[in-house]
Design a protein around this motif. Structure first.
Motif, PDB file in Angstrom:
ATOM      1  N   LEU A 137      -4.480   6.660  -2.952  1.00 35.71           N
ATOM      2  CA  LEU A 137      -4.001   5.424  -2.349  1.00 35.71           C
ATOM      3  C   LEU A 137      -3.942   4.364  -3.439  1.00 35.71           C
ATOM      4  O   LEU A 137      -4.841   4.269  -4.286  1.00 35.71           O
ATOM      5  CB  LEU A 137      -4.928   4.973  -1.223  1.00 35.71           C
ATOM      6  CG  LEU A 137      -5.112   5.947  -0.051  1.00 35.71           C
ATOM      7  CD1 LEU A 137      -6.020   5.347   1.001  1.00 35.71           C
ATOM      8  CD2 LEU A 137      -3.767   6.308   0.551  1.00 35.71           C
ATOM      9  N   ALA A 138      -2.877   3.577  -3.455  1.00 34.76           N
ATOM     10  CA  ALA A 138      -2.703   2.550  -4.481  1.00 34.76           C
ATOM     11  C   ALA A 138      -1.968   1.361  -3.890  1.00 34.76           C
ATOM     12  O   ALA A 138      -1.441   1.418  -2.769  1.00 34.76           O
ATOM     13  CB  ALA A 138      -1.933   3.110  -5.674  1.00 34.76           C
ATOM     14  N   THR A 139      -1.926   0.284  -4.660  1.00 33.74           N
ATOM     15  CA  THR A 139      -1.202  -0.923  -4.270  1.00 33.74           C
ATOM     16  C   THR A 139      -0.291  -1.340  -5.408  1.00 33.74           C
ATOM     17  O   THR A 139      -0.724  -1.452  -6.554  1.00 33.74           O
ATOM     18  CB  THR A 139      -2.170  -2.080  -3.948  1.00 33.74           C
ATOM     19  OG1 THR A 139      -3.057  -1.675  -2.905  1.00 33.74           O
ATOM     20  CG2 THR A 139      -1.400  -3.314  -3.506  1.00 33.74           C
ATOM     21  N   GLY A 140       0.982  -1.543  -5.098  1.00 30.95           N
ATOM     22  CA  GLY A 140       1.952  -1.983  -6.094  1.00 30.95           C
ATOM     23  C   GLY A 140       2.296  -3.446  -5.890  1.00 30.95           C
ATOM     24  O   GLY A 140       2.378  -3.931  -4.761  1.00 30.95           O
ATOM     25  N   ASN A 141       2.501  -4.153  -7.017  1.00 27.35           N
ATOM     26  CA  ASN A 141       2.796  -5.579  -6.937  1.00 27.35           C
ATOM     27  C   ASN A 141       3.669  -5.997  -8.111  1.00 27.35           C
ATOM     28  O   ASN A 141       3.443  -5.565  -9.246  1.00 27.35           O
ATOM     29  CB  ASN A 141       1.500  -6.397  -6.933  1.00 27.35           C
ATOM     30  CG  ASN A 141       1.754  -7.884  -6.780  1.00 27.35           C
ATOM     31  OD1 ASN A 141       2.477  -8.303  -5.883  1.00 27.35           O
ATOM     32  ND2 ASN A 141       1.174  -8.679  -7.653  1.00 27.35           N
TER      33      ASN A 141
ATOM     34  N   SER B 177      10.600 -15.135 -18.213  1.00 22.36           N
ATOM     35  CA  SER B 177      11.443 -14.167 -18.927  1.00 22.36           C
ATOM     36  C   SER B 177      10.943 -12.729 -18.795  1.00 22.36           C
ATOM     37  O   SER B 177      11.708 -11.792 -18.995  1.00 22.36           O
ATOM     38  CB  SER B 177      11.530 -14.532 -20.411  1.00 22.36           C
ATOM     39  OG  SER B 177      10.237 -14.526 -21.001  1.00 22.36           O
ATOM     40  N   VAL B 178       9.667 -12.568 -18.463  1.00 24.83           N
ATOM     41  CA  VAL B 178       9.061 -11.243 -18.355  1.00 24.83           C
ATOM     42  C   VAL B 178       8.410 -11.069 -16.993  1.00 24.83           C
ATOM     43  O   VAL B 178       7.716 -11.971 -16.509  1.00 24.83           O
ATOM     44  CB  VAL B 178       8.008 -11.026 -19.468  1.00 24.83           C
ATOM     45  CG1 VAL B 178       7.306  -9.689 -19.299  1.00 24.83           C
ATOM     46  CG2 VAL B 178       8.662 -11.103 -20.841  1.00 24.83           C
ATOM     47  N   SER B 179       8.660  -9.929 -16.374  1.00 26.46           N
ATOM     48  CA  SER B 179       8.024  -9.584 -15.103  1.00 26.46           C
ATOM     49  C   SER B 179       6.891  -8.602 -15.350  1.00 26.46           C
ATOM     50  O   SER B 179       6.863  -7.906 -16.370  1.00 26.46           O
ATOM     51  CB  SER B 179       9.041  -8.972 -14.131  1.00 26.46           C
ATOM     52  OG  SER B 179      10.009  -9.915 -13.746  1.00 26.46           O
ATOM     53  N   THR B 180       5.967  -8.539 -14.401  1.00 27.04           N
ATOM     54  CA  THR B 180       4.815  -7.645 -14.514  1.00 27.04           C
ATOM     55  C   THR B 180       4.697  -6.798 -13.254  1.00 27.04           C
ATOM     56  O   THR B 180       4.712  -7.332 -12.144  1.00 27.04           O
ATOM     57  CB  THR B 180       3.519  -8.449 -14.709  1.00 27.04           C
ATOM     58  OG1 THR B 180       3.599  -9.185 -15.929  1.00 27.04           O
ATOM     59  CG2 THR B 180       2.316  -7.519 -14.784  1.00 27.04           C
ATOM     60  N   TYR B 181       4.635  -5.493 -13.451  1.00 26.55           N
ATOM     61  CA  TYR B 181       4.385  -4.588 -12.331  1.00 26.55           C
ATOM     62  C   TYR B 181       2.962  -4.052 -12.454  1.00 26.55           C
ATOM     63  O   TYR B 181       2.582  -3.515 -13.505  1.00 26.55           O
ATOM     64  CB  TYR B 181       5.368  -3.416 -12.316  1.00 26.55           C
ATOM     65  CG  TYR B 181       5.150  -2.489 -11.140  1.00 26.55           C
ATOM     66  CD1 TYR B 181       5.486  -2.881  -9.846  1.00 26.55           C
ATOM     67  CD2 TYR B 181       4.591  -1.222 -11.318  1.00 26.55           C
ATOM     68  CE1 TYR B 181       5.279  -2.043  -8.765  1.00 26.55           C
ATOM     69  CE2 TYR B 181       4.382  -0.375 -10.247  1.00 26.55           C
ATOM     70  CZ  TYR B 181       4.728  -0.796  -8.965  1.00 26.55           C
ATOM     71  OH  TYR B 181       4.504   0.039  -7.888  1.00 26.55           O
ATOM     72  N   THR B 182       2.179  -4.230 -11.400  1.00 25.76           N
ATOM     73  CA  THR B 182       0.787  -3.787 -11.394  1.00 25.76           C
ATOM     74  C   THR B 182       0.600  -2.703 -10.346  1.00 25.76           C
ATOM     75  O   THR B 182       0.999  -2.866  -9.193  1.00 25.76           O
ATOM     76  CB  THR B 182      -0.164  -4.960 -11.098  1.00 25.76           C
ATOM     77  OG1 THR B 182       0.025  -5.981 -12.076  1.00 25.76           O
ATOM     78  CG2 THR B 182      -1.612  -4.499 -11.127  1.00 25.76           C
ATOM     79  N   LEU B 183      -0.002  -1.602 -10.767  1.00 25.96           N
ATOM     80  CA  LEU B 183      -0.332  -0.498  -9.866  1.00 25.96           C
ATOM     81  C   LEU B 183      -1.838  -0.330  -9.888  1.00 25.96           C
ATOM     82  O   LEU B 183      -2.421   0.027 -10.913  1.00 25.96           O
ATOM     83  CB  LEU B 183       0.363   0.782 -10.323  1.00 25.96           C
ATOM     84  CG  LEU B 183       0.296   1.990  -9.391  1.00 25.96           C
ATOM     85  CD1 LEU B 183       1.021   1.703  -8.078  1.00 25.96           C
ATOM     86  CD2 LEU B 183       0.899   3.217 -10.068  1.00 25.96           C
ATOM     87  N   SER B 184      -2.478  -0.616  -8.759  1.00 23.20           N
ATOM     88  CA  SER B 184      -3.943  -0.593  -8.675  1.00 23.20           C
ATOM     89  C   SER B 184      -4.397   0.586  -7.824  1.00 23.20           C
ATOM     90  O   SER B 184      -3.868   0.818  -6.730  1.00 23.20           O
ATOM     91  CB  SER B 184      -4.466  -1.895  -8.064  1.00 23.20           C
ATOM     92  OG  SER B 184      -4.057  -3.010  -8.827  1.00 23.20           O
TER      93      SER B 184
ATOM     94  N   ASP C 200       0.839  -1.200   0.000  1.00 24.62           N
ATOM     95  CA  ASP C 200       0.000   0.000   0.000  1.00 24.62           C
ATOM     96  C   ASP C 200       0.872   1.247   0.000  1.00 24.62           C
ATOM     97  O   ASP C 200       1.725   1.422   0.879  1.00 24.62           O
ATOM     98  CB  ASP C 200      -0.912   0.005   1.230  1.00 24.62           C
ATOM     99  CG  ASP C 200      -1.926  -1.125   1.197  1.00 24.62           C
ATOM    100  OD1 ASP C 200      -2.252  -1.589   0.085  1.00 24.62           O
ATOM    101  OD2 ASP C 200      -2.383  -1.559   2.273  1.00 24.62           O
ATOM    102  N   ILE C 201       0.667   2.105  -0.982  1.00 22.78           N
ATOM    103  CA  ILE C 201       1.478   3.308  -1.142  1.00 22.78           C
ATOM    104  C   ILE C 201       0.581   4.481  -1.531  1.00 22.78           C
ATOM    105  O   ILE C 201      -0.582   4.295  -1.884  1.00 22.78           O
ATOM    106  CB  ILE C 201       2.561   3.123  -2.223  1.00 22.78           C
ATOM    107  CG1 ILE C 201       1.921   2.654  -3.543  1.00 22.78           C
ATOM    108  CG2 ILE C 201       3.626   2.147  -1.765  1.00 22.78           C
ATOM    109  CD1 ILE C 201       2.897   2.527  -4.687  1.00 22.78           C
ATOM    110  N   THR C 202       1.148   5.667  -1.471  1.00 28.77           N
ATOM    111  CA  THR C 202       0.470   6.863  -1.959  1.00 28.77           C
ATOM    112  C   THR C 202       1.145   7.282  -3.260  1.00 28.77           C
ATOM    113  O   THR C 202       2.368   7.361  -3.331  1.00 28.77           O
ATOM    114  CB  THR C 202       0.550   8.006  -0.931  1.00 28.77           C
ATOM    115  OG1 THR C 202      -0.004   7.569   0.303  1.00 28.77           O
ATOM    116  CG2 THR C 202      -0.214   9.220  -1.421  1.00 28.77           C
ATOM    117  N   VAL C 203       0.349   7.545  -4.290  1.00 34.04           N
ATOM    118  CA  VAL C 203       0.898   7.799  -5.622  1.00 34.04           C
ATOM    119  C   VAL C 203       0.212   9.007  -6.261  1.00 34.04           C
ATOM    120  O   VAL C 203      -1.001   9.182  -6.131  1.00 34.04           O
ATOM    121  CB  VAL C 203       0.695   6.571  -6.546  1.00 34.04           C
ATOM    122  CG1 VAL C 203       1.326   6.822  -7.911  1.00 34.04           C
ATOM    123  CG2 VAL C 203       1.282   5.320  -5.919  1.00 34.04           C
TER     124      VAL C 203
END
Length: 303
Positions: A224-228, A234-241, A203-206
């Motif tokens: 307010l958001a959540t990063g994961n 071979s590929v990574s995924t960054y999700t910001l909700s 949980d972060i502030t963005v």
């Protein structure tokens, strides 16, 4: 009398508490969570990093874009241009001369072009991130042009985030504001390229992208958001909700250096999803390729 006060004071407190605006409570909690997440620690740049990013070229990647606008999906193109340069710390612009006072940055110029019926959209966002220290982006600028008019937003990282915005829309015309420093969505693209291990999770502030604020006609505020991060073979995924905005940004990047971005998705509150899929990636000194004889290079990018 004392006994009467002792009995009634708890009820008075409950009554006063119940009269508070729930929005004010939310904002108060939001303010408490808006903290500085980066400590300004120095980074050690690997020889691999220096060899790739200081070779005298830029990395240019074209993408096939499907962009949501006005409740429909539009076909277009997007280009990410990553390049290193020296930045002047005071006025926060590109330095023309070498100096020990300059700040080495990684710059991302991200462009998007698509049509909405008869008229075109042209979008560009520039983000300048320091490479030698773990600090927030020094500067972020965003512009959008279409036949109705154009808008421009700029963030300068000073004692706070100083933001200036200009728009042709009523209620959005010209204003300045300052925000407490926090994560910005725009700087996360650069952070992936510098060191994805530093991506904020949990949980972060963005501060959302200026493109989102402009497209949704929402004020420039933190959420307010959540990063994961999910690492694949071979590929990574960054999700910001963003739960309060009913929005999600998903960025796909290679696991290995230089952590190239392969594509992304942006889920909109209306249920539609914008997507970008890589067409071609080249490394070239584009700033010297401005002759008619260089036009063929656009064909190599598929744009």
């Amino acid at each position: 009398m004392k006994t009467f006060l002792a009995l009634i004071l708890p009820f008075i407190f409950i009554l006063i508490s119940s009269c508070e605006d729930p929005k004010e409570k939310t904002l108060a909690l939001h303010s408490e969570m808006t903290v500085e997440p980066i400590a300004g620690k120095s980074r050690t740049l690997s020889e691999e990093f220096k060899k790739y990013w200081y070779a005298g070229t830029a990395e240019i990647t074209s993408y096939r874009l499907t962009q949501e606008r006005y409740g429909e999906l539009r076909e277009g193109t997007s280009v990410n241009i990553f390049v290193t340069e020296d930045f002047l710390p005071g006025v926060q612009v590109k330095a023309d001369r070498s100096s020990e006072k300059n700040i080495p940055v990684l710059k991302l110029n991200q462009t998007k072009k698509y049509l909405t019926g008869i008229y075109p959209y042209s979008v560009m966002t520039s983000t300048f991130s320091p490479v030698k220290t773990r600090d927030h982006a020094i500067k972020i600028s965003h512009s959008m042009q279409e036949w109705c008019g154009h808008v421009y937003v700029q963030l300068n990282n000073k004692k706070q985030f100083d933001i200036e915005s200009h728009s042709y829309f009523e209620g959005e015309a010209d204003f300045k504001t300052s925000l407490t420093k926090t994560w910005t969505e725009n700087e996360l693209w650069n952070l992936i390229r510098i060191n994805p291990d530093e991506l904020p999770t949990g949980d972060i502030t963005v501060l959302p992208s200026f493109e989102f604020s402009r497209m949704s006609h929402k004020g420039i505020n933190t959420y307010l958001a959540t990063g994961n991060v999910v690492k694949g073979n071979s590929v990574s995924t960054y999700t910001l909700s963003y739960p309060n905005a009913n929005r999600e940004l998903v960025i796909h990047f290679n696991n290995e250096f230089p952590f190239a971005i392969e594509g992304w998705e942006e889920k909109h509150p209306n249920g539609l999803t914008s997507t970008a899929k890589k067409i071609k990636r080249i490394q070239t000194a584009y700033w010297g390729q401005n002759s008619n004889k260089d036009l063929f290079l656009r064909d190599s990018l598929g744009i």
